[in-house]
Design an enzyme around this catalytic site. Structure first.
Site, PDB file in Angstrom:
ATOM      1  N   CYS A   1      27.022  40.737  26.041  1.00  0.00           N
ATOM      2  CA  CYS A   1      26.250  41.073  24.752  1.00  0.00           C
ATOM      3  C   CYS A   1      25.221  39.963  24.330  1.00  0.00           C
ATOM      4  CB  CYS A   1      27.180  41.125  23.395  1.00  0.00           C
ATOM      5  SG  CYS A   1      26.378  41.891  21.966  1.00  0.00           S
TER       6      CYS A   1
ATOM      7  N   GLY B   1      16.008  45.964  23.231  1.00  0.00           N
ATOM      8  CA  GLY B   1      15.137  46.700  22.357  1.00  0.00           C
ATOM      9  C   GLY B   1      15.991  47.211  21.185  1.00  0.00           C
ATOM     10  N   GLU B   2      15.129  47.849  20.130  1.00  0.00           N
ATOM     11  CA  GLU B   2      15.640  48.349  19.214  1.00  0.00           C
ATOM     12  C   GLU B   2      15.468  49.805  19.133  1.00  0.00           C
ATOM     13  OE1 GLU B   2      16.802  49.845  15.903  1.00  0.00           O
ATOM     14  OE2 GLU B   2      17.018  47.794  15.647  1.00  0.00           O
TER      15      GLU B   2
ATOM     16  N   CYS C   1      19.937  35.861  19.871  1.00  0.00           N
ATOM     17  CA  CYS C   1      20.166  36.653  20.950  1.00  0.00           C
ATOM     18  C   CYS C   1      18.922  36.372  22.098  1.00  0.00           C
ATOM     19  CB  CYS C   1      19.663  38.301  20.395  1.00  0.00           C
ATOM     20  SG  CYS C   1      19.546  39.605  21.647  1.00  0.00           S
TER      21      CYS C   1
ATOM     22  N   CYS D   1      11.640  42.951  23.068  1.00  0.00           N
ATOM     23  CA  CYS D   1      12.121  43.305  21.951  1.00  0.00           C
ATOM     24  C   CYS D   1      11.373  42.514  20.891  1.00  0.00           C
ATOM     25  CB  CYS D   1      13.449  42.769  21.641  1.00  0.00           C
ATOM     26  SG  CYS D   1      14.386  43.401  20.049  1.00  0.00           S
TER      27      CYS D   1
ATOM     28  N   CYS E   1      25.941  50.286  28.915  1.00  0.00           N
ATOM     29  CA  CYS E   1      25.043  49.830  27.916  1.00  0.00           C
ATOM     30  C   CYS E   1      23.547  49.542  28.306  1.00  0.00           C
ATOM     31  CB  CYS E   1      25.347  48.101  27.727  1.00  0.00           C
ATOM     32  SG  CYS E   1      24.540  47.580  26.456  1.00  0.00           S
TER      33      CYS E   1
ATOM     34  N   CYS F   1      15.755  38.126  16.769  1.00  0.00           N
ATOM     35  CA  CYS F   1      17.079  37.561  16.354  1.00  0.00           C
ATOM     36  C   CYS F   1      17.597  36.256  16.861  1.00  0.00           C
ATOM     37  CB  CYS F   1      18.219  38.500  16.597  1.00  0.00           C
ATOM     38  SG  CYS F   1      17.978  40.027  15.672  1.00  0.00           S
TER      39      CYS F   1
ATOM     40  N   LEU G   1      24.959  43.443  12.225  1.00  0.00           N
ATOM     41  CA  LEU G   1      24.893  42.888  10.878  1.00  0.00           C
ATOM     42  C   LEU G   1      25.021  41.273  11.003  1.00  0.00           C
ATOM     43  CD1 LEU G   1      25.365  43.571   7.738  1.00  0.00           C
ATOM     44  CD2 LEU G   1      27.697  43.303   8.087  1.00  0.00           C
ATOM     45  N   HIS G   2      26.058  40.816  11.276  1.00  0.00           N
ATOM     46  CA  HIS G   2      26.032  39.386  11.459  1.00  0.00           C
ATOM     47  C   HIS G   2      25.997  38.246  10.273  1.00  0.00           C
ATOM     48  CE1 HIS G   2      25.601  40.873  15.495  1.00  0.00           C
ATOM     49  NE2 HIS G   2      24.267  41.064  15.219  1.00  0.00           N
TER      50      HIS G   2
ATOM     51  N   SER H   1      22.922  51.523  18.590  1.00  0.00           N
ATOM     52  CA  SER H   1      22.954  50.162  17.416  1.00  0.00           C
ATOM     53  C   SER H   1      21.488  49.955  17.276  1.00  0.00           C
ATOM     54  CB  SER H   1      23.696  48.840  18.388  1.00  0.00           C
ATOM     55  OG  SER H   1      23.643  47.806  17.646  1.00  0.00           O
TER      56      SER H   1
ATOM     57  N   ASN I   1      28.016  34.660  22.967  1.00  0.00           N
ATOM     58  CA  ASN I   1      27.626  34.484  24.301  1.00  0.00           C
ATOM     59  C   ASN I   1      26.546  33.456  24.635  1.00  0.00           C
ATOM     60  OD1 ASN I   1      29.802  36.403  25.355  1.00  0.00           O
ATOM     61  ND2 ASN I   1      28.380  37.986  24.624  1.00  0.00           N
TER      62      ASN I   1
ATOM     63  N   GLU J   1      17.219  45.781  32.053  1.00  0.00           N
ATOM     64  CA  GLU J   1      18.584  45.657  32.547  1.00  0.00           C
ATOM     65  C   GLU J   1      19.368  46.520  31.873  1.00  0.00           C
ATOM     66  OE1 GLU J   1      18.731  40.789  33.974  1.00  0.00           O
ATOM     67  OE2 GLU J   1      19.239  41.416  32.110  1.00  0.00           O
TER      68      GLU J   1
END
Length: 400
Positions: free
Chosen positions: A364, A190-191, A142, A135, A128, A139, A245-246, A222, A321, A114
């Site tokens: 996000c 993904g990373e 997410c 992934c 984006c 997380c 970070l979070h 990111s 979200n 996507e």
């Protein structure tokens, strides 16, 4: 009794056709080499021909060699025998009530990602893009992270996401003064640092001044904190850096971002401080999702100020979200504003990111391809078969 075998009627084995190389995923030097090695273009003319083709593909946005009017007809035919510039399939297109657009793109059977365009982000609008199908990071907040990794995307597949967005937005040729796409953010599925080679090639193609011409200062990558790759990211791409970070301590970040167990905060912060080109003009963006009762207290805000002290930085506060099945809730607006006030008082810009595209699950952390409906094992087999035949920042950060 002897037996004689008659092999005269045996059909000889036929070699499978050689897969076409996708020129959209080649940098200009790579394209020069591919044209020469294929024999389509003689060595002395390869650089000139590569520049012509590059401009047709990335400046004009064409998808058929026959449209290259300044290339000899015979050469165009030979190009089509060895190469492709076709787009992948757009399976679904959705438009949010706020103007956000989301495309579900099928790169190969069972390989879908996507991609989201967000208007009024950066100079005029940001795309984006995804760097992997699925992934590995898991997380906990997410939605994207709940989809198992299928494979990395190629540079051609990453660039295709930009091309498809430009097709839909009517952004060809690339030098249109009123274009709507000004920024690229690697914040999709993904990373990116687990696919750095393909991401770096894609950035070189996207930023090339003969093609799409989006400045590296308007391209943000990111990462959740793959520390050993941070220096290489800066050196290879000169892209802007964002850190997912979070949390401000290892105990909480281990829960929210499991990668922290491998690269804890002390290592991550050291890597950020050493990021090539980091300065007041090239600040790092810390992304901080606001989770009610988890990481949104005033004490956490003060701990964040202490953690990033001395780093040229800004903090994007992201209201959580929601997605189906999550146990997290978004922080109350008053708590988010109080958190931002503490950061602002300490001298850090801390914009509160306006949620966009929530109604189409394009916000996000909400991206997740429909391909997950296929069993993961089957998807991996499809991925291997396909490969055998041959991937928001705001206006301050995006300033050129």
């Amino acid at each position: 009794m002897s037996v004689t075998l008659d092999l005269s009627r045996v059909t000889p084995a036929v070699d499978a056709p050689k897969p076409l190389i996708n020129l959209s995923g080649l940098t200009r030097p790579q394209m020069v080499a591919a044209l020469t090695e294929s024999g389509v273009v003689e060595h002395g003319k390869a650089k000139m021909r590569a520049t012509q083709i590059f401009r047709w593909v990335h400046h004009r946005g064409i998808t058929d060699f026959a449209q290259m009017s300044d290339v000899a007809k015979e050469t165009r035919a030979r190009l089509a025998e060895h190469f492709t510039i076709a787009r992948p399939e757009v399976v679904e297109r959705q438009v949010s009530k706020d103007g956000t657009r989301k495309w579900l793109i099928r790169m190969a059977p069972g390989i879908e990602v996507e991609t989201v365009y967000i208007p009024s982000v950066g100079r005029v609008g940001a795309l984006c893009v995804s760097s992997q199908v699925g992934c590995t990071l898991n997380c906990s907040f997410c939605h994207t992270g709940t989809q198992a990794l299928v494979r990395n995307l190629t540079a051609a597949e990453i660039v295709a996401q930009v091309q498809i967005a430009k097709d839909d937005l009517g952004e060809w040729p690339s030098d249109k003064e009123d274009r709507l796409l000004s920024n690229i953010v690697f914040m999709g599925m993904g990373e990116p640092l687990y696919n750095l080679g393909q991401v770096a090639d894609a950035i070189e193609i996207i930023s090339d001044n003969e093609g799409i011409t989006i400045s590296r200062r308007r391209i943000t990558v990111s990462t959740s904190g793959v520390v050993p790759q941070l220096e290489a990211l800066g050196e290879k791409t000169q892209a802007m850096l964002a850190i997912s970070l979070h949390a401000t301590n290892d105990a909480l970040r281990d829960q929210l971002v499991p990668l922290n167990k491998k690269y804890p905060l002390d290592q991550l912060m050291a890597g950020i401080r050493a990021y090539p080109g980091l300065s007041n003009a090239r600040r790092v963006t810390f992304e901080y999702v606001m989770l009610k009762g988890v990481n949104d207290s005033p004490d956490e805000a003060r701990a964040l100020v202490k953690l990033i002290k001395g780093i040229p930085a800004k903090v994007n506060l992201i209201p959580f979200n929601p997605w189906p099945g999550t146990d997290y809730q978004c922080s109350d607006w008053a708590a988010i504003e109080a958190f931002a006030a503490i950061l602002n008082k300490a001298g850090y810009s801390s914009p509160i990111r306006t949620p966009r595209g929530r109604d189409i699950l394009a916000a996000c952390g909400q991206l997740k391809s429909e391909s997950e409906k296929v069993r993961a094992s089957a998807m991996r087999k499809l991925s291997m078969a396909a490969m055998a035949g041959v991937l928001d920042d705001d206006e301050d950060e995006a300033a050129a």
